[in-house]
Design a protein around this motif. Structure first.
Motif, PDB file in Angstrom:
ATOM      1  N   UNK A 175      34.639 -33.836  16.407  1.00 49.35           N
ATOM      2  CA  UNK A 175      35.278 -32.525  16.269  1.00 49.35           C
ATOM      3  C   UNK A 175      36.055 -32.439  14.957  1.00 49.35           C
ATOM      4  N   UNK A 181      26.648 -32.518  11.358  1.00 44.63           N
ATOM      5  CA  UNK A 181      26.281 -31.870  12.624  1.00 44.63           C
ATOM      6  C   UNK A 181      25.257 -32.704  13.390  1.00 44.63           C
ATOM      7  N   UNK A 229      28.837 -27.438  10.342  1.00 43.95           N
ATOM      8  CA  UNK A 229      27.935 -27.065  11.436  1.00 43.95           C
ATOM      9  C   UNK A 229      26.509 -26.785  10.958  1.00 43.95           C
ATOM     10  N   UNK A 266      34.758 -27.773   7.453  1.00 43.93           N
ATOM     11  CA  UNK A 266      34.636 -26.318   7.462  1.00 43.93           C
ATOM     12  C   UNK A 266      33.210 -25.913   7.784  1.00 43.93           C
ATOM     13  N   UNK A 306      27.240 -35.378  15.094  1.00 44.97           N
ATOM     14  CA  UNK A 306      27.959 -34.714  16.183  1.00 44.97           C
ATOM     15  C   UNK A 306      27.057 -34.604  17.411  1.00 44.97           C
ATOM     16  N   UNK A 307      25.815 -34.169  17.190  1.00 43.54           N
ATOM     17  CA  UNK A 307      24.891 -33.962  18.311  1.00 43.54           C
ATOM     18  C   UNK A 307      24.379 -35.293  18.863  1.00 43.54           C
ATOM     19  N   UNK A 341      33.761 -32.169  11.804  1.00 41.93           N
ATOM     20  CA  UNK A 341      33.230 -30.813  11.636  1.00 41.93           C
ATOM     21  C   UNK A 341      34.336 -29.898  11.108  1.00 41.93           C
ATOM     22  N   UNK A 342      35.487 -29.951  11.744  1.00 38.68           N
ATOM     23  CA  UNK A 342      36.580 -29.042  11.383  1.00 38.68           C
ATOM     24  C   UNK A 342      37.005 -29.249   9.924  1.00 38.68           C
ATOM     25  N   UNK A 360      34.119 -38.164  20.492  1.00 35.69           N
ATOM     26  CA  UNK A 360      34.239 -36.711  20.614  1.00 35.69           C
ATOM     27  C   UNK A 360      35.309 -36.186  19.658  1.00 35.69           C
TER      28      UNK A 360
END
Lengths: 389, 357
Positions: B312, B330, B323, B319, B333-334, B315-316, B308
């Motif tokens: 995070x 992304x 997403x 930028x 992430x999913x 992604x951050x 997790x």
């Protein structure tokens, strides 16, 4: 401050609650409360309702149709709407370009553009970021070259929210390359239907269309659409960004999300979820208190220079953590994603009726620490302006 | 290099090569848009490449892979975000058949698993409170969010015996009329289904030893999900480090900022620990049951939290493009979100870790 922040301007908050109960159509309230995807007409209905109430541009000066709200009134207004789960006020006209036009614009620009913003008849989008100019906005390269009574624009903007609905786009453009990057920037109002503009959607993981690429190829813009003087764009951009970041909605959004998480604890809760939720409640308490304290200081003119950044860092990070905990608490239902249901206001295939919306919000909110000045940039601002590093 | 290590390395390289040739972002997007959320052609290719026979014994032409080789495959599944039901069918479902099916059933099913014409899905025995009820050879009840339950021909359902608390895996033909099936997609694009059974006939497997089989099933699921998560994390770290080296703002690469260097180093440290715990959990399968539970659940809980955080951060640090559908960030992430929710989420695993301590 002794009173709880949520009781500041209690009568005003009561008016807003009564408006929510008695004036906002049930369907819109339900759609928004369930975090469904709202379309352009939903927003139009919403903005018109607020305008009839006299609230849409309450923060504007009276001479331009506002009520000259104090910064605190405006903050409470946005906070309370979001606490009640009501829709977002699309900020591009009323919060961003409107104040720019009445502060920096010509008499002709005020007469021409302000009425369409107030009536929401003209939809505005914001042309700021570019592929090479995100955090480093001053590196933007979209050129506007003077050609008689027009500017000729060439370049590309990125992350332009709802450009697909836009009648107008306000843009930061480069009108000079000789000076330091900041001083070669100008602020232009561009008719979105001018030939040479191409709008392409950017597909994002939250499954609905909100951001776009906007391409400009020899787009002709009359010189009377320049706001302020050539080279004044950077000052205007900073004025606008400060308005963007001082958003009471983030407090209300966190509050609304937290209440939803609290509702899940008895039915979906492990002891660990109870503890996690309590910790998030504590963080909310601290955020709410410091956000209101920051607004009081801004209102009193005693700010340290880091107030807007404080709100912009803590709020979105807290919202992200609340939504993360919420989606995890939903278990399997928290990973079932039906994009079509979100657009049709239908129930998700599994889990509570707002489960799909919460998941969508969780995915969308990963960008909340990126857009409008990333958390990293905000931390730089505090390091420099407040701590003198 | 031992023979076992060689097998793992060979599988890893094979998947990497296949993914480079046939599984780019555009191809993947096409697979997700298709009716099952994966490619029939790719599934067929997996047959040719032998990956569907990963767990099968050599007697039916299988690879008879050891846990290390299965983990190598799952790590690549995570790295390359493969959408096909390798986990549900070729690993977990096949594992149950190997442990519980009689000779006649094995003869009937194993060749079809090897040639890809039979796809299995499995329910989660951990949600046992609401487990469907058996009455003789029929079943009543419902299960939700069965991974690949939309595409599976047969579904392993962990159901409760009428006479007691025992949870046994039984097989159902998912196309039967007395099963209501509602298909949907998970957030990572893979298919899933809710199934309702109205007195549906089941096929039983050998019931003695089913308790041990349930435990072995869960261990296999935990190990596979740990390996998949490590693969996703590895890919996220790799992409983010590369991005930090090329993305310029304010005239310098963003990776030249010490604040970001420290954050990405923390991500690296999380990945190292995740990988070490995944390996330790695999090694623990030969130790006593309580220590095994502690390490398996400990690994899943730690990896859930670490993944997790890494997701995070990836992604951050990317930028806005982090997403987008366009970048794999992304998608990883999913995928990690779903990985965390399958077969025991973080809190469940952490509670079990505490109990076994």
């Amino acid at each position: 401050m002794s009173a709880s922040p949520s009781t500041i301007l209690a009568e005003f908050r009561d008016d807003i609650r009564s408006f929510a109960d008695n004036v906002v159509p049930a369907l819109l309230r339900e759609k928004s409360g369930r975090h469904q995807v709202l379309d352009k007409s939903d927003y139009h209905t919403w903005m018109n309702l607020l305008q009839r109430q006299g609230w849409l541009v309450g923060h504007w000066p009276r001479e331009f149709g506002g009520q000259a709200w104090s910064p605190m009134q405006r903050f409470v207004f946005e906070d309370e709407l979001a606490r009640l789960g009501l829709p977002w006020i699309l900020p591009f006209g009323v919060k961003y370009v409107g104040p720019v036009i009445y502060t920096y614009g010509s008499a002709e620009q005020k007469a021409r553009f302000l009425p369409g913003i107030i009536s929401d008849e003209q939809f505005w989008a914001q042309g700021y970021s570019e592929p090479g100019a995100g955090s480093d906005l001053a590196a933007l390269r979209t050129r506007a070259e003077r050609d008689g009574e027009h500017y000729l624009i060439n370049g590309q903007k990125l992350w332009t929210t709802y450009a697909q609905w836009a009648d107008w786009i306000f843009c930061l453009v480069r009108t000079s390359r000789e000076a330091r990057p900041q001083s070669g920037i100008s602020f232009l109002l561009v008719d979105a239907r001018t030939s040479g503009i191409t709008i392409k959607p950017i597909r994002t993981m939250d499954g609905y269309r909100h951001v776009n690429e906007v391409w400009f190829e020899n787009v002709r813009v009359p010189v009377q659409n320049l706001v302020g003087c050539e080279g004044e764009g950077w000052s205007i951009a900073k004025f606008l960004l400060k308005n963007e970041r001082t958003a009471g909605a983030i407090v209300g959004t966190a509050s609304h999300a937290l209440r939803r998480l609290q509702q899940l604890v008895p039915t979906h809760g492990t002891p660990m979820l109870r503890d996690r939720t309590a910790e998030l409640e504590l963080r909310f308490l601290a955020f709410e208190a410091s956000a209101y304290r920051a607004v009081e200081r801004m209102q009193a003119g005693t700010e340290s220079g880091g107030e807007a950044s404080l709100i912009k860092i803590i709020g979105p990070e807290l919202c992200q953590d609340i939504l993360e905990a919420t989606v995890e608490a939903l278990g399997a239902a928290g990973v079932v994603f039906d994009v079509q249901a979100l657009h049709e206001a239908a129930a998700p295939p599994l889990g509570p009726h707002d489960g799909g919306g919460l998941l969508k919000d969780h995915l969308y909110n990963r960008a909340a620490t990126i857009f409008g000045g990333s958390s990293e940039i905000q931390r730089n601002i505090i390091a420099k302006a407040v701590l003198g590093l | 290099m031992s023979a076992l290590d060689e097998l793992a390395a060979m599988l890893r390289e094979g998947i990497e090569r296949y993914a480079c040739d046939h599984y780019g972002p555009e191809a993947r997007a096409g697979f997700i848009a298709s009716s099952n959320g994966f490619s029939e052609q790719t599934w067929h290719d997996y047959t040719e490449l032998g990956w569907l026979a990963l767990r099968l014994p050599e007697s039916v032409g299988g690879i008879d892979a050891d846990p290390g080789a299965v983990a190598a495959v799952m790590e690549m599944v995570g790295r390359r975000l493969l959408m096909e039901p390798l986990l549900a069918s070729a690993i977990l479902g096949t594992g149950l058949i190997l442990r519980l099916a009689n000779n006649e059933q094995r003869t009937r099913w194993l060749p079809k698993l090897a040639d890809g014409s039979l796809i299995l899905a499995c329910t989660d025995p951990r949600v046992s409170a609401a487990a469907p009820q058996l009455r003789g050879d029929h079943i009543e009840g419902a299960v939700d969010a069965v991974l690949h339950g939309d595409a599976a021909h047969l579904v392993f359902v962990f159901a409760r015996e009428a006479n007691g608390a025992a949870l046994v895996p039984v097989l159902l033909d998912a196309s039967m009329g007395c099963i209501e099936r509602r298909n949907y997609r998970l957030v990572d694009g893979r298919g899933a289904a809710s199934l309702r059974f109205n007195n549906a006939p089941v096929e039983r497997l050998q019931s003695d030893g089913s308790k041990r089989a349930v435990a072995a099933f869960l261990e296999e699921a935990d190990l596979a999900l740990c390996a998949e998560a490590v693969g996703c994390m590895d890919s996220l770290l790799d992409a983010t480090v590369k991005y930090l080296k090329v993305r310029k703002q304010f005239g310098v690469t963003i990776g030249s900022h010490q604040a970001l260097q420290h954050r990405i180093v923390d991500c690296y440290l999380l990945l190292e620990q995740a990988r070490a715990l995944a390996d330790a959990a695999r090694g623990a399968v030969i130790t006593a049951a309580s220590e095994r539970g502690r390490l398996l659940s400990g690994a899943r809980a730690f990896i859930s939290i670490a993944a997790r955080r890494l997701g995070n951060e990836a992604v951050q640090m990317h930028g806005g493009i982090g997403v987008t559908e366009e970048l794999e960030i992304s998608h990883h992430f999913r995928r990690l979100m779903v990985n965390r929710a399958l077969f025991g989420d973080r809190d469940w695993q952490f509670e079990r870790f505490k109990e076994c301590a």
